[in-house]
Write a protein that holds these residues in place. Structure first.
Motif, PDB file in Angstrom:
ATOM      1  N   ARG A  10     -10.695   5.449  12.496  1.00  0.00           N
ATOM      2  CA  ARG A  10     -10.741   3.715  12.274  1.00  0.00           C
ATOM      3  C   ARG A  10     -11.862   3.491  11.276  1.00  0.00           C
ATOM      4  O   ARG A  10     -11.556   2.217  10.836  1.00  0.00           O
ATOM      5  N   GLU A  11     -12.738   4.227  11.004  1.00  0.00           N
ATOM      6  CA  GLU A  11     -13.784   3.873  10.010  1.00  0.00           C
ATOM      7  C   GLU A  11     -13.422   4.434   8.639  1.00  0.00           C
ATOM      8  O   GLU A  11     -14.153   4.408   7.578  1.00  0.00           O
ATOM      9  N   HIS A  12     -12.352   5.160   8.419  1.00  0.00           N
ATOM     10  CA  HIS A  12     -12.145   5.584   6.922  1.00  0.00           C
ATOM     11  C   HIS A  12     -11.980   4.545   6.138  1.00  0.00           C
ATOM     12  O   HIS A  12     -11.272   3.556   6.320  1.00  0.00           O
ATOM     13  N   GLU A  13     -12.592   4.497   5.010  1.00  0.00           N
ATOM     14  CA  GLU A  13     -12.407   3.547   3.963  1.00  0.00           C
ATOM     15  C   GLU A  13     -11.069   3.225   3.463  1.00  0.00           C
ATOM     16  O   GLU A  13     -10.790   2.048   2.865  1.00  0.00           O
ATOM     17  N   CYS A  14     -10.241   4.330   3.452  1.00  0.00           N
ATOM     18  CA  CYS A  14      -8.792   4.308   2.782  1.00  0.00           C
ATOM     19  C   CYS A  14      -7.863   3.806   3.847  1.00  0.00           C
ATOM     20  O   CYS A  14      -6.601   3.582   3.417  1.00  0.00           O
ATOM     21  N   LEU A  16      -6.334   1.444   6.920  1.00  0.00           N
ATOM     22  CA  LEU A  16      -6.381   0.104   7.486  1.00  0.00           C
ATOM     23  C   LEU A  16      -5.855   0.165   8.705  1.00  0.00           C
ATOM     24  O   LEU A  16      -5.920   1.415   9.480  1.00  0.00           O
ATOM     25  N   ASP A  17      -5.773  -0.890   9.712  1.00  0.00           N
ATOM     26  CA  ASP A  17      -5.755  -0.972  11.080  1.00  0.00           C
ATOM     27  C   ASP A  17      -4.587  -0.253  11.580  1.00  0.00           C
ATOM     28  O   ASP A  17      -3.439  -0.299  10.850  1.00  0.00           O
ATOM     29  N   TYR A  31      -5.020   1.828   1.848  1.00  0.00           N
ATOM     30  CA  TYR A  31      -5.389   0.902   0.929  1.00  0.00           C
ATOM     31  C   TYR A  31      -4.695   1.202  -0.373  1.00  0.00           C
ATOM     32  O   TYR A  31      -4.595   2.301  -0.994  1.00  0.00           O
ATOM     33  N   ASP A  98      -8.621  13.931   4.732  1.00  0.00           N
ATOM     34  CA  ASP A  98      -8.984  13.747   3.733  1.00  0.00           C
ATOM     35  C   ASP A  98      -8.637  14.123   2.481  1.00  0.00           C
ATOM     36  O   ASP A  98      -8.405  13.463   1.385  1.00  0.00           O
ATOM     37  N   ASP A 102      -6.828  12.085  -0.396  1.00  0.00           N
ATOM     38  CA  ASP A 102      -7.559  12.278  -1.990  1.00  0.00           C
ATOM     39  C   ASP A 102      -6.119  12.539  -3.151  1.00  0.00           C
ATOM     40  O   ASP A 102      -6.271  12.124  -4.195  1.00  0.00           O
ATOM     41  N   TYR A 105      -4.218   9.544  -3.883  1.00  0.00           N
ATOM     42  CA  TYR A 105      -4.659   8.573  -5.175  1.00  0.00           C
ATOM     43  C   TYR A 105      -4.681   9.394  -6.360  1.00  0.00           C
ATOM     44  O   TYR A 105      -4.237   8.922  -7.475  1.00  0.00           O
TER      45      TYR A 105
END
Length: 552
Positions: A10-14, A16-17, A31, A98, A102, A105
């Protein structure tokens, strides 16, 4: 998933909901940064299966509209990049997610935005062509795949080739023994008709942006390569006027090929219930092309010597536990012709050690083996002669034979072959196994070197062990004797013999040598008490297996 992992997602910066999913797979949109014009991707998401932590892999998908538009998007939208290392990697679920993100991208988004992936359509051309063919396939199309037996050439050609209707495949290639054997192997008695093929070399592979999509595109390419007159004759049946024969095109690029079924051929017939329906062939249909030439089937283009092996004729005397698998290995290694000589029939006691099985009991070993090899490995023409080598030599010579393999273990055969080789300049391999396959031996004698020296047969002197009489067993109510060993143990001898033969065929051996495969003392002790190696073989005692090579 544990609460801590849920919080991480839920809190991963890449991420979304989370999307609502109707199955057990969780989906999180990724993202997407601002990309240059013409490089836009509107969305991508990561799928995390229910058993992700313990068994399954997470993966990234793109909308299916990007299939054949963006490299590395597979037929189901799955993005084919290095990603989730899996539960056996030792990484935690968080670390795996992760790493996958990574790589999304660094290995995909960034190089795609810079145009660095554009050439990948060419590098993996057949992968994308396969996707294209699978998306165009129909239940009623008359041909599904083309197999080619020709080596790649720089010359355009037109020829007729066999069409196996029930399997909906074409065996394309010039009329040759190899093509005919493949047809017999793959048709299995089914109806064979004819198609007209045009084989066209091209200098570059097709990619989604440039592969022909209309009949006019095909006609333009073929006319350039064949010339107007030949191209006109080839295309004359395309359309509704003449549906007598199917026409296919095979475009041969370096390392890959692309096929098309042209419209205008006879309709395909499909049985539905008690009725038979006909479906017209009005569309231009892309077809997968798979190679059957020996460079590919035996060496995947990695072993150029396999092409020369097609010209070799190997005579194998003895088609038993050693001879039968050696024959198969030589066929798979590209040898073009095998002659198998053995007067024995397959018995129930043979099938645990032979490549033939119970369905061949009572049949000639060499007859069934030769037929089996020729069907399964059509690049090899195998012939069986159910007779002794002495009788075979009364009606045949070694004049067209390149190498002889004596795998009988019989002294009179070794003597006769030695005499015949003095009339013909050919190579020889003599190979045998000792009881339990505690050791195996392959003697390599190039042309001009002979087995019998000073009127002596050297076989027993080359054995690693002096065997006690009780090791050699007799069949009940029969004077025939046999050795104790398993088929698994014999694989060592098969490899030793096959590699020795290929080394002679490939001209890698100039003087007579012997190669021994010897198991260690621990193996001997398991087989029979009190066995000891001869002095020269004791160097193998401490090993599970050791190859020793000596001059002969």
């Amino acid at each position: 998933m544990p609460n801590e992992f849920d919080k991480f997602l839920r809190e991963h910066e890449c991420l979304l909901d989370e999307l609502i999913s109707s199955n057990s797979t969780r989906r999180f949109p990724l993202y997407i940064p601002n990309l240059p014009e013409g490089r836009t991707i509107d969305k991508a998401w990561i799928e995390i299966p229910r058993d992700f932590a313990d068994r399954d892999l997470a993966k990234i998908l793109l909308p299916k509209k990007y299939i054949l538009k963006i490299p590395h998007v597979e037929a189901d939208g799955h993005l084919c990049i290095d990603g989730d290392p899996g539960p056996l990697s030792g990484s935690s679920p968080r670390a795996r997610i992760d790493q996958l993100i990574d790589l999304f991208y660094s290995s995909f988004i960034e190089p795609w935005s810079r145009g660095e992936l554009d050439s990948h359509f060419s590098k993996e051309a057949m992968n994308y062509w396969t996707i294209h063919c699978s998306r165009c396939i129909t239940r009623t199309q008359p041909i599904l795949k083309i197999y080619t037996t020709n080596q790649e050439t720089g010359k355009s050609k037109i020829y007729k080739c066999p069409f196996i209707e029930s399997k909906r495949i074409v065996i394309a290639g010039d009329d040759s023994s190899i093509r005919n054997r493949y047809v017999n192997s793959m048709s299995n008695g089914n109806t064979i008709s004819t198609v007209m093929a045009a084989e066209i070399p091209i200098s570059f592979p097709f990619i989604p942006d440039n592969w022909p999509k209309k009949i006019k595109d095909i006609q333009r390419l073929v006319t350039v390569k064949l010339g107007p007159d030949d191209a006109c004759k080839f295309f004359e049946s395309v359309g509704r006027r003449n549906r007598s024969i199917h026409r296919i095109i095979v475009f041969r690029a370096p390392g890959c090929a692309f096929g098309y079924l042209l419209p205008g051929g006879p309709p395909s017939k499909t049985k539905k219930g008690n009725s038979l329906k006909s479906f017209p062939s009005n569309s231009l249909i892309p077809l997968k092309v798979e190679r059957l030439d020996v460079s590919w089937t035996t060496g995947r283009d990695q072993h150029p010597e396999y092409v020369d092996r097609q010209l070799k004729h190997v005579l194998i005397i003895g088609a038993g536990a050693l001879g039968s698998p050696v024959a198969e290995q030589l066929a798979k290694s590209g040898v073009g012709k095998l002659t198998l000589v053995d007067d024995d029939t397959l018995s129930s006691a043979n099938i645990g050690r032979h490549t033939l099985g119970a369905n061949s009991i009572g049949s000639s070993k060499v007859d069934r083996l030769a037929k089996s090899i020729s069907v399964r490995w059509a690049s090899c023409n195998a012939l069986g002669f159910s007779m002794s080598i002495q009788k075979w030599l009364k009606n045949n010579t070694l004049i067209d034979v390149d190498i002889v393999l004596d795998l009988t273990g019989e002294p009179d055969v070794r003597l006769r072959i030695d005499q015949e080789r003095k009339k013909n300049n050919i190579d020889l391999v003599i190979a045998w196994m000792e009881p339990y396959v505690a050791s195996a031996h392959a003697c390599l004698l190039p042309a001009g070197d002979f087995w019998v020296t000073n009127d002596a047969d050297r076989l027993k002197s080359l054995n690693a062990i002096d065997w006690p009489d009780e090791v050699i067993l007799n069949e009940p109510a029969c004077s025939s004797s046999f050795q104790s060993y398993t088929s698994a143990a014999a694989t060592h001898a098969v490899a030793l013999t096959t590699e020795a033969t290929l080394d002679l065929i490939d001209k890698k051996v100039e003087s007579p040598i012997v190669r021994h495969w010897i198991r260690g003392q621990k193996y001997l002790d398991k087989c029979h008490t009190g066995l000891q190696f001869k002095e020269w073989a004791k160097k193998a005692s401490d090993f599970d297996g050791l190859i020793i090579e000596d001059n002969l």
